[in-house]
Design an enzyme around this catalytic site. Structure first.
Site, PDB file in Angstrom:
ATOM      1  N   ASP A 167      -2.517   8.120   3.555  1.00 44.37           N
ATOM      2  CA  ASP A 167      -1.739   8.131   2.319  1.00 44.37           C
ATOM      3  C   ASP A 167      -0.922   9.405   2.102  1.00 44.37           C
ATOM      4  OD1 ASP A 167      -4.931   8.558   0.633  1.00 44.37           O
ATOM      5  OD2 ASP A 167      -3.599  10.103   1.426  1.00 44.37           O
ATOM      6  N   ASP A 226     -21.955   7.511  -2.038  1.00 42.45           N
ATOM      7  CA  ASP A 226     -23.070   6.632  -1.651  1.00 42.45           C
ATOM      8  C   ASP A 226     -23.675   7.077  -0.322  1.00 42.45           C
ATOM      9  OD1 ASP A 226     -20.712   4.210  -2.651  1.00 42.45           O
ATOM     10  OD2 ASP A 226     -22.452   4.823  -3.849  1.00 42.45           O
ATOM     11  N   HIS A 241      -5.649   8.799  11.878  1.00 44.16           N
ATOM     12  CA  HIS A 241      -5.339   7.363  11.877  1.00 44.16           C
ATOM     13  C   HIS A 241      -3.897   7.101  11.483  1.00 44.16           C
ATOM     14  CE1 HIS A 241      -9.895   6.367  11.343  1.00 44.16           C
ATOM     15  NE2 HIS A 241      -9.588   6.651  12.581  1.00 44.16           N
ATOM     16  N   ARG A 251       0.862  -1.215   0.000  1.00 46.01           N
ATOM     17  CA  ARG A 251       0.000   0.000   0.000  1.00 46.01           C
ATOM     18  C   ARG A 251       0.885   1.248   0.000  1.00 46.01           C
ATOM     19  NH1 ARG A 251      -3.930  -0.685   4.936  1.00 46.01           N
ATOM     20  NH2 ARG A 251      -4.555   1.401   4.294  1.00 46.01           N
TER      21      ARG A 251
HETATM   22  C1  BV8 Z   1     -10.364   3.472  19.227  1.00 40.86           C
HETATM   23  C2  BV8 Z   1      -5.597   2.800   9.659  1.00 40.86           C
HETATM   24  C3  BV8 Z   1     -10.266   3.511  21.599  1.00 40.86           C
HETATM   25  C4  BV8 Z   1      -5.179   1.407   9.333  1.00 40.86           C
HETATM   26  C5  BV8 Z   1      -7.966   2.683  10.281  1.00 40.86           C
HETATM   27  C6  BV8 Z   1     -16.958   3.193  19.582  1.00 40.86           C
HETATM   28  C7  BV8 Z   1     -16.038   4.082  20.144  1.00 40.86           C
HETATM   29  C8  BV8 Z   1     -14.674   3.838  20.060  1.00 40.86           C
HETATM   30  C9  BV8 Z   1     -14.203   2.718  19.352  1.00 40.86           C
HETATM   31  C10 BV8 Z   1     -15.106   1.849  18.781  1.00 40.86           C
HETATM   32  C11 BV8 Z   1     -16.471   2.087  18.889  1.00 40.86           C
HETATM   33  N1  BV8 Z   1     -17.094   1.075  18.248  1.00 40.86           N
HETATM   34  C12 BV8 Z   1     -16.185   0.242  17.720  1.00 40.86           C
HETATM   35  C13 BV8 Z   1     -14.967   0.674  18.035  1.00 40.86           C
HETATM   36  C14 BV8 Z   1     -13.735   0.020  17.655  1.00 40.86           C
HETATM   37  C15 BV8 Z   1     -13.214   0.495  16.296  1.00 40.86           C
HETATM   38  C16 BV8 Z   1     -14.290   0.689  15.256  1.00 40.86           C
HETATM   39  O1  BV8 Z   1     -14.757   1.812  15.010  1.00 40.86           O
HETATM   40  N2  BV8 Z   1     -14.703  -0.377  14.612  1.00 40.86           N
HETATM   41  C17 BV8 Z   1     -15.692  -0.282  13.557  1.00 40.86           C
HETATM   42  C18 BV8 Z   1     -15.287  -1.154  12.388  1.00 40.86           C
HETATM   43  C19 BV8 Z   1     -17.026  -0.664  14.142  1.00 40.86           C
HETATM   44  N3  BV8 Z   1     -12.476   1.726  16.434  1.00 40.86           N
HETATM   45  C20 BV8 Z   1     -11.183   1.661  16.813  1.00 40.86           C
HETATM   46  O2  BV8 Z   1     -10.628   0.630  17.116  1.00 40.86           O
HETATM   47  C21 BV8 Z   1     -10.416   2.969  16.870  1.00 40.86           C
HETATM   48  N4  BV8 Z   1      -9.730   3.056  18.140  1.00 40.86           N
HETATM   49  O3  BV8 Z   1     -11.514   3.774  19.223  1.00 40.86           O
HETATM   50  O4  BV8 Z   1      -9.569   3.484  20.380  1.00 40.86           O
HETATM   51  C22 BV8 Z   1     -10.525   2.076  21.963  1.00 40.86           C
HETATM   52  C23 BV8 Z   1      -9.446   1.233  22.089  1.00 40.86           C
HETATM   53  C24 BV8 Z   1      -9.671  -0.101  22.484  1.00 40.86           C
HETATM   54  C25 BV8 Z   1     -10.976  -0.561  22.676  1.00 40.86           C
HETATM   55  C26 BV8 Z   1     -12.067   0.303  22.496  1.00 40.86           C
HETATM   56  C27 BV8 Z   1     -11.838   1.641  22.135  1.00 40.86           C
HETATM   57  C28 BV8 Z   1      -9.334   3.006  15.799  1.00 40.86           C
HETATM   58  C29 BV8 Z   1      -9.948   3.102  14.441  1.00 40.86           C
HETATM   59  C30 BV8 Z   1      -8.845   3.329  13.397  1.00 40.86           C
HETATM   60  C31 BV8 Z   1      -8.644   2.065  12.590  1.00 40.86           C
HETATM   61  N5  BV8 Z   1      -7.661   2.308  11.508  1.00 40.86           N
HETATM   62  N6  BV8 Z   1      -7.034   2.969   9.370  1.00 40.86           N
HETATM   63  C32 BV8 Z   1      -5.192   1.129   7.857  1.00 40.86           C
HETATM   64  O5  BV8 Z   1      -5.507   2.032   7.046  1.00 40.86           O
HETATM   65  O6  BV8 Z   1      -4.855  -0.017   7.499  1.00 40.86           O
HETATM   66  S1  BV8 Z   1      -9.576   2.896   9.888  1.00 40.86           S
HETATM   67  C33 BV8 Z   1      -9.982   2.548   8.250  1.00 40.86           C
HETATM   68  O7  BV8 Z   1     -11.349   2.847   8.132  1.00 40.86           O
HETATM   69  C34 BV8 Z   1      -9.444   3.431   7.179  1.00 40.86           C
HETATM   70  O8  BV8 Z   1      -8.096   3.635   7.220  1.00 40.86           O
HETATM   71  C35 BV8 Z   1     -10.212   4.694   7.320  1.00 40.86           C
HETATM   72  O9  BV8 Z   1      -9.413   5.550   8.107  1.00 40.86           O
HETATM   73  C36 BV8 Z   1     -11.419   4.249   8.112  1.00 40.86           C
HETATM   74  C37 BV8 Z   1     -12.721   4.697   7.571  1.00 40.86           C
HETATM   75  O10 BV8 Z   1     -12.819   4.230   6.255  1.00 40.86           O
HETATM   76  P1  BV8 Z   1     -13.299   5.306   5.165  1.00 40.86           P
HETATM   77  O11 BV8 Z   1     -12.242   6.318   5.014  1.00 40.86           O
HETATM   78  O12 BV8 Z   1     -14.659   5.792   5.516  1.00 40.86           O
HETATM   79  O13 BV8 Z   1     -13.312   4.419   3.864  1.00 40.86           O
HETATM   80  P2  BV8 Z   1     -14.443   3.412   3.386  1.00 40.86           P
HETATM   81  O14 BV8 Z   1     -13.832   2.559   2.335  1.00 40.86           O
HETATM   82  O15 BV8 Z   1     -15.100   2.770   4.567  1.00 40.86           O
HETATM   83  O16 BV8 Z   1     -15.559   4.370   2.730  1.00 40.86           O
HETATM   84  C38 BV8 Z   1     -15.245   5.159   1.592  1.00 40.86           C
HETATM   85  C39 BV8 Z   1     -16.457   6.013   1.302  1.00 40.86           C
HETATM   86  O17 BV8 Z   1     -16.132   6.860   0.206  1.00 40.86           O
HETATM   87  C40 BV8 Z   1     -17.682   5.207   0.897  1.00 40.86           C
HETATM   88  O18 BV8 Z   1     -18.810   5.698   1.609  1.00 40.86           O
HETATM   89  C41 BV8 Z   1     -17.840   5.520  -0.608  1.00 40.86           C
HETATM   90  O19 BV8 Z   1     -19.211   5.645  -0.962  1.00 40.86           O
HETATM   91  C42 BV8 Z   1     -17.197   6.862  -0.720  1.00 40.86           C
HETATM   92  N7  BV8 Z   1     -16.568   7.128  -2.019  1.00 40.86           N
HETATM   93  C43 BV8 Z   1     -15.888   6.250  -2.815  1.00 40.86           C
HETATM   94  N8  BV8 Z   1     -15.425   6.927  -3.897  1.00 40.86           N
HETATM   95  C44 BV8 Z   1     -15.809   8.222  -3.760  1.00 40.86           C
HETATM   96  C45 BV8 Z   1     -16.538   8.351  -2.572  1.00 40.86           C
HETATM   97  N9  BV8 Z   1     -17.071   9.530  -2.159  1.00 40.86           N
HETATM   98  C46 BV8 Z   1     -16.862  10.609  -2.952  1.00 40.86           C
HETATM   99  N10 BV8 Z   1     -16.163  10.561  -4.106  1.00 40.86           N
HETATM  100  C47 BV8 Z   1     -15.633   9.390  -4.538  1.00 40.86           C
HETATM  101  N11 BV8 Z   1     -14.946   9.361  -5.705  1.00 40.86           N
END
Ligand code: BV8
Length: 249
Positions: free
Chosen positions: A108, A219, A123, A70
């Site tokens: 990125d 979306d 992140h 990546r």
């Molecule tokens: C944490 C780096 C405290 C790595 C990433 C509630 C509160 C706190 C935590 C949680 C909670 N519930 C659950 C959690 C845990 C977890 C979480 O959220 N899980 C989810 C899956 C339910 N969160 C965490 O663990 C976070 N830490 O809270 O610490 C803690 C600690 C321990 C225990 C409890 C709490 C850390 C989260 C960070 C994870 N790391 N990235 C890597 O990149 O490999 S996150 C990862 O998803 C991505 O990197 C990005 O940053 C993130 C979000 O993704 P998006 O950017 O939204 O991308 P996605 O593909 O999903 O969507 C793209 C969108 O673009 C789509 O909607 C599409 O329609 C649109 N699109 C596409 N093309 C276009 C477009 N729009 C416009 N134009 C276009 N051309």
């Protein structure tokens, strides 16, 4: 008045603008979004399973290879029209005596390469790696890595400087986010699926502080109905049109 005109007018009226950007903003640079099916060899993996400390502990070679591939891909990509429009927007707002900050979930580095000045990498970054033993940053990284995993001078492995699922966000990033949310009167979430917390909760927090909230996304997302204004479409097209609209005055 179209939604674009409404957003342009909101930008003219606002004093402090905050953008939350996600993978959709980098999509038009050719970088697959986080939840798009991973490409080729990686298509059999779930990114949320790979982007964890447990995956790295279990298979440091596999996870290092994923992140290095990546890293190579983003280094070969260029900022797209969305990134460039955000630089123009930032310059226009600053010239008008307002403030602008990008809270990016992207790892990125493309906002900075495009020229954006105030960027918070909530992140972390694919381009920064550190020793798992000493936490020391590893400068001058070879591209690609010669071995997987990479041993560090400190005696551990090198890990990517990203925030994995289950890890806390960097403290300095969180404090910059908190002050941005308190200050902003216009919060625009763009190119993000609104699935990952705590970032997905920031638009609601901004709203509670009195900000107008906008979703700009290709979306619908689970948060779409909670925004005051929704612009559906590609970030590059919408942001380029927005900047032209604002320049028209
Ligand atoms: C944490 C780096 C405290 C790595 C990433 C509630 C509160 C706190 C935590 C949680 C909670 N519930 C659950 C959690 C845990 C977890 C979480 O959220 N899980 C989810 C899956 C339910 N969160 C965490 O663990 C976070 N830490 O809270 O610490 C803690 C600690 C321990 C225990 C409890 C709490 C850390 C989260 C960070 C994870 N790391 N990235 C890597 O990149 O490999 S996150 C990862 O998803 C991505 O990197 C990005 O940053 C993130 C979000 O993704 P998006 O950017 O939204 O991308 P996605 O593909 O999903 O969507 C793209 C969108 O673009 C789509 O909607 C599409 O329609 C649109 N699109 C596409 N093309 C276009 C477009 N729009 C416009 N134009 C276009 N051309």
């Amino acid at each position: 008045m179209t939604d674009l005109n409404t957003l342009a007018e909101a930008l003219r009226q606002s004093k402090h603008v905050a953008v939350l950007s996600g993978a959709g903003v980098s999509a038009e640079s050719g970088i697959p979004t986080f939840r798009d099916a991973l490409e080729g060899y990686w298509s059999k993996y779930d990114p949320e399973q790979l982007a964890t400390p447990e995956a790295f502990a279990r298979d440091p070679e596999l996870v290092t290879r994923w992140y290095d591939e990546r890293r190579q891909k983003v280094s070969a990509c260029q900022p797209n029209a969305a990134h460039l429009a955000l630089v123009e927007l930032e310059n226009w707002l600053i010239d008008a005596g307002k403030s602008f900050v990008i809270l990016t979930q992207n790892v990125d580095g493309l906002h900075q390469r495009a020229g954006s000045k105030d960027v918070v990498e909530v992140h972390g970054s694919l381009l920064k790696w550190r020793c798992t033993k000493t936490n020391a940053d590893a400068p001058n990284l070879p591209m690609p890595f010669p071995t997987y995993p990479m041993k560090s001078a400190g005696g551990g492995f090198l890990r990517p400087g990203v925030v994995w699922f289950g890890e806390h966000l960097p403290e300095d990033a969180v404090s910059r986010v908190e002050s941005a949310i308190e200050k902003t009167d216009l919060f625009i979430a763009m190119g993000t699926s609104g699935l990952v917390y705590p970032a997905a909760g920031w638009s609601e927090a901004a709203r509670r502080h009195g900000a107008l909230t906008v979703e700009l996304n290709r979306d619908p997302t689970p948060l779409s109905t909670s925004f005051d204004l929704v612009l559906r479409g590609s970030a590059g097209e919408i942001l380029s049109s927005l900047v032209s609209e604002i320049r028209r005055g």
